[in-house]
Scaffold this active site. Structure first.
Site, PDB file in Angstrom:
ATOM      1  N   GLY A  40      -4.719  -4.968  -4.217  1.00  0.00           N
ATOM      2  CA  GLY A  40      -4.918  -3.740  -4.784  1.00  0.00           C
ATOM      3  C   GLY A  40      -4.723  -2.229  -5.950  1.00  0.00           C
ATOM      4  O   GLY A  40      -3.833  -0.977  -4.278  1.00  0.00           O
ATOM      5  N   HIS A  41      -4.907  -1.372  -6.289  1.00  0.00           N
ATOM      6  CA  HIS A  41      -3.958  -0.533  -7.222  1.00  0.00           C
ATOM      7  C   HIS A  41      -4.895   0.244  -7.333  1.00  0.00           C
ATOM      8  O   HIS A  41      -5.868  -0.315  -7.990  1.00  0.00           O
ATOM      9  CB  HIS A  41      -3.003  -0.796  -8.066  1.00  0.00           C
ATOM     10  CG  HIS A  41      -1.310  -1.489  -7.701  1.00  0.00           C
ATOM     11  ND1 HIS A  41      -0.582  -2.602  -8.923  1.00  0.00           N
ATOM     12  CD2 HIS A  41      -1.486  -1.801  -6.831  1.00  0.00           C
ATOM     13  CE1 HIS A  41      -0.085  -2.769  -8.466  1.00  0.00           C
ATOM     14  NE2 HIS A  41      -0.113  -2.393  -7.409  1.00  0.00           N
ATOM     15  N   ASP A  61       0.333  -0.996   0.155  1.00  0.00           N
ATOM     16  CA  ASP A  61       0.104   0.226   0.030  1.00  0.00           C
ATOM     17  C   ASP A  61       0.924   1.319   0.315  1.00  0.00           C
ATOM     18  O   ASP A  61       0.550   2.046   0.345  1.00  0.00           O
ATOM     19  CB  ASP A  61      -0.614   0.574   0.906  1.00  0.00           C
ATOM     20  CG  ASP A  61      -1.672  -1.099   1.123  1.00  0.00           C
ATOM     21  OD1 ASP A  61      -2.710  -1.484   0.525  1.00  0.00           O
ATOM     22  OD2 ASP A  61      -1.508  -2.009   2.615  1.00  0.00           O
ATOM     23  N   LYS A  91       2.321   2.051  -4.903  1.00  0.00           N
ATOM     24  CA  LYS A  91       3.090   1.974  -6.057  1.00  0.00           C
ATOM     25  C   LYS A  91       2.450   1.714  -7.890  1.00  0.00           C
ATOM     26  O   LYS A  91       2.876   2.309  -9.035  1.00  0.00           O
ATOM     27  CB  LYS A  91       3.251   0.382  -6.050  1.00  0.00           C
ATOM     28  CG  LYS A  91       4.063   0.065  -4.795  1.00  0.00           C
ATOM     29  CD  LYS A  91       4.238  -1.371  -5.224  1.00  0.00           C
ATOM     30  CE  LYS A  91       3.018  -2.718  -4.634  1.00  0.00           C
ATOM     31  NZ  LYS A  91       2.951  -2.426  -3.447  1.00  0.00           N
ATOM     32  N   GLN A 110       1.879  -6.251  -2.867  1.00  0.00           N
ATOM     33  CA  GLN A 110       2.604  -6.288  -2.346  1.00  0.00           C
ATOM     34  C   GLN A 110       4.038  -5.669  -1.683  1.00  0.00           C
ATOM     35  O   GLN A 110       3.963  -4.403  -2.257  1.00  0.00           O
ATOM     36  CB  GLN A 110       2.244  -8.137  -1.624  1.00  0.00           C
ATOM     37  CG  GLN A 110       1.101  -8.688  -1.452  1.00  0.00           C
ATOM     38  CD  GLN A 110       0.784  -9.268  -2.695  1.00  0.00           C
ATOM     39  OE1 GLN A 110       1.548  -9.559  -3.295  1.00  0.00           O
ATOM     40  NE2 GLN A 110      -0.652  -8.803  -3.263  1.00  0.00           N
TER      41      GLN A 110
HETATM   42  P1  IMP Z   1      -1.851 -13.305   1.506  1.00  0.00           P
HETATM   43  O1  IMP Z   1      -1.152 -12.214   0.762  1.00  0.00           O
HETATM   44  O2  IMP Z   1      -3.405 -13.003   1.069  1.00  0.00           O
HETATM   45  O3  IMP Z   1      -2.468 -14.675   2.005  1.00  0.00           O
HETATM   46  O4  IMP Z   1      -1.897 -12.361   3.459  1.00  0.00           O
HETATM   47  C1  IMP Z   1      -1.258 -11.906   3.718  1.00  0.00           C
HETATM   48  C2  IMP Z   1      -0.463 -10.620   4.117  1.00  0.00           C
HETATM   49  O5  IMP Z   1      -0.557  -9.945   3.003  1.00  0.00           O
HETATM   50  C3  IMP Z   1      -1.693 -10.278   5.445  1.00  0.00           C
HETATM   51  O6  IMP Z   1      -0.769  -9.634   6.363  1.00  0.00           O
HETATM   52  C4  IMP Z   1      -2.625  -9.224   4.238  1.00  0.00           C
HETATM   53  O7  IMP Z   1      -3.340  -8.638   4.652  1.00  0.00           O
HETATM   54  C5  IMP Z   1      -0.989  -9.011   4.014  1.00  0.00           C
HETATM   55  N1  IMP Z   1      -1.182  -8.248   2.028  1.00  0.00           N
HETATM   56  C6  IMP Z   1      -1.424  -8.970   1.181  1.00  0.00           C
HETATM   57  N2  IMP Z   1      -1.791  -8.625  -0.199  1.00  0.00           N
HETATM   58  C7  IMP Z   1      -1.484  -7.086   0.381  1.00  0.00           C
HETATM   59  C8  IMP Z   1      -1.517  -5.940  -0.065  1.00  0.00           C
HETATM   60  O8  IMP Z   1      -1.723  -5.610  -1.672  1.00  0.00           O
HETATM   61  N3  IMP Z   1      -1.478  -4.758   0.568  1.00  0.00           N
HETATM   62  C9  IMP Z   1      -1.168  -4.969   2.214  1.00  0.00           C
HETATM   63  N4  IMP Z   1      -1.069  -5.903   2.241  1.00  0.00           N
HETATM   64  C10 IMP Z   1      -1.458  -6.982   1.767  1.00  0.00           C
END
Ligand code: IMP
Length: 426
Positions: free
Chosen positions: A40-41, A13, A16, A224
């Site tokens: 999520g962009h 977040d 990017k 991420q």
């Molecule tokens: P997962 O990717 O859904 O398995 O989540 C694993 C961890 O990554 C969790 O703490 C999520 O909140 C975090 N996470 C996954 N995708 C994002 C993102 O796009 N932005 C911020 N945190 C993320």
């Protein structure tokens, strides 16, 4: 022509999408290399907001070929919905290509993600429940179903039956749930997704190499971020892929020799969603103010993000892990009304000062940030378009940040709009 990576240096977040979008002007191809619709962009173009989860941000430009690489896990229903949304809003997706080697996220992956989280109780990771971890787990166990399997009905059915022989045992015997009928699921996926998605499925590794050989500039778009990396992040509070620079190579099939610029995007403060260590996290008015002004709620899940001061210790580590050439700082404007701004320059662990991120997680949990404090600038940076427009207080903060991190700040975002940024290298 060389390739550039834009990736997150904190916990995601960072904003990017804005810089990917900005750099897209010079690019011919924009490639996602890992993650899935957990990303999520948000992009604001001509006052219109676009929230993208799977399709690379470059899709908003006509001259860009948007590519979803082999390292991404794709929920075909989500991809279809996103393509439909873009088309309805007048954006063409004809050039979009999805790697035939990308693994599919199926509904049972999402079910397992939720079940695992529930099973962990208080120790839950706080995943996005999008099925990301279970889909990558199937990939590693060699039980995954890939985009290319969709193109042959008998193979697709056979693979679903094979993988569900295993998964149904887990669902019924471990979690006491009903089994999934592989044929009913195959019918649904094939009838709803095959025809509309088939034209997009391609050998994207070949496409990317052709573009590079034709002297086109390719942008790899990370989702991420560095400290959510499966290998280098704050394990187990991480995602199941490699957002770090190396992931751009494995997630696309392009070797590191092609990379010439690796831009790390960093927010002027830090946020994190989900559980896990966060040394500079604030539980006070400053933290609440960052969340309120910065609208720190997940684009995707709506969850409130945790917030804290900029952590240069982590950023120095991110520079190393990713071979960053420069950093792009975002959301500096969120600090416009702060009387004081702080920068974490070191940690104190059991009374000892360290400037490096400890490799042992228990030490990270104990880290007490050591801050350098700067007077706030107490004015809006929204109208700043060149470095000389910046108030001296903001410049001092950014110079200290740059010195701490050890690579230049090339870009600075001062607001959500496409034009609200400064090029600090010009
Ligand atoms: P997962 O990717 O859904 O398995 O989540 C694993 C961890 O990554 C969790 O703490 C999520 O909140 C975090 N996470 C996954 N995708 C994002 C993102 O796009 N932005 C911020 N945190 C993320």
């Amino acid at each position: 022509m060389p390739a550039t990576i834009v990736l997150g240096t904190q916990w995601g977040d960072e904003g990017k999408g804005k810089f990917t979008d900005l750099l897209s002007k010079e690019m011919s191809m924009v490639v996602r290399y890992q993650g899935g619709h957990n990303a999520g962009h948000t992009l604001v173009v001509d006052g219109e907001t676009f929230a993208l989860q799977l399709v690379p941000s470059g899709v908003l430009y006509d001259h860009i070929v948007p590519v979803i690489g082999n390292g991404v896990v794709v929920d075909p229903f989500v991809l279809l919905a996103e393509v439909d949304m873009l088309r309805r809003r007048g954006i063409t997706t004809d050039e979009l290509r999805v790697s035939g080697n990308a693994h599919l996220i199926m509904p049972y992956h999402q079910q397992l993600d939720a079940l695992h989280e529930r099973h962990l109780g208080k120790s839950k990771l706080g995943t996005t429940k999008r099925g990301i971890g279970p889909a990558y787990a199937d990939k590693s166990m060699r039980l995954g179903v890939r985009m290319q399997d969709l193109l042959d009905e008998s193979i697709f059915r056979e693979k679903l039956r094979g993988t569900l022989t295993h998964t149904n045992k887990v669902l019924t015997r471990v979690f006491n749930r009903l089994p999934v009928d592989p044929d009913a699921l195959a019918d649904k996926v094939l009838s709803e997704c095959l025809e509309p998605l088939a034209p997009y499925i391609a050998d994207t590794t070949d496409l990317i190499h052709d573009a590079l050989e034709a002297d086109q500039h390719v942008l790899f778009e990370g989702a991420q971020a560095t400290f959510l990396d499966l290998d280098h992040g704050t394990y187990p509070f991480v995602t199941s892929s490699n957002p770090t620079a190396g992931g751009a190579c494995t997630g696309t099939g392009v070797g590191p020799r092609h990379l010439d610029r690796i831009i790390g995007v960093a927010k002027a403060y830090c946020t994190r969603v989900g559980a896990g260590p966060f040394p500079t996290e604030l539980h006070d008015d400053y933290g609440n103010k960052m969340v309120d002004i910065g609208r720190e709620y997940g684009t995707n899940t709506g969850r409130r993000r945790r917030a804290g001061w900029f952590d240069a210790v982590m950023l120095r580590h991110a520079v190393r892990l990713n071979s960053l050439t420069d950093i792009a700082v975002t959301k500096i404007d969120i600090l416009d009304t702060f009387d004081t701004v702080k920068l974490c320059v070191a940690y104190e662990i059991d009374g000892e000062r360290t400037e490096k991120l400890p490799y042992h997680q228990s030490e990270v949990h104990k880290a007490v940030p050591v801050y350098e404090e700067f007077p706030g600038w107490n004015t809006s940076l929204a109208a700043c378009r060149s470095p000389k427009d910046l108030p001296s207080e903001a410049r001092r903060f950014l110079e200290a940040l740059e010195q701490q991190v050890g690579v230049p700040i090339s870009l600075l975002s001062t607001g959500p709009g496409r034009e609200e940024y400064l090029n600090l290298q010009s």
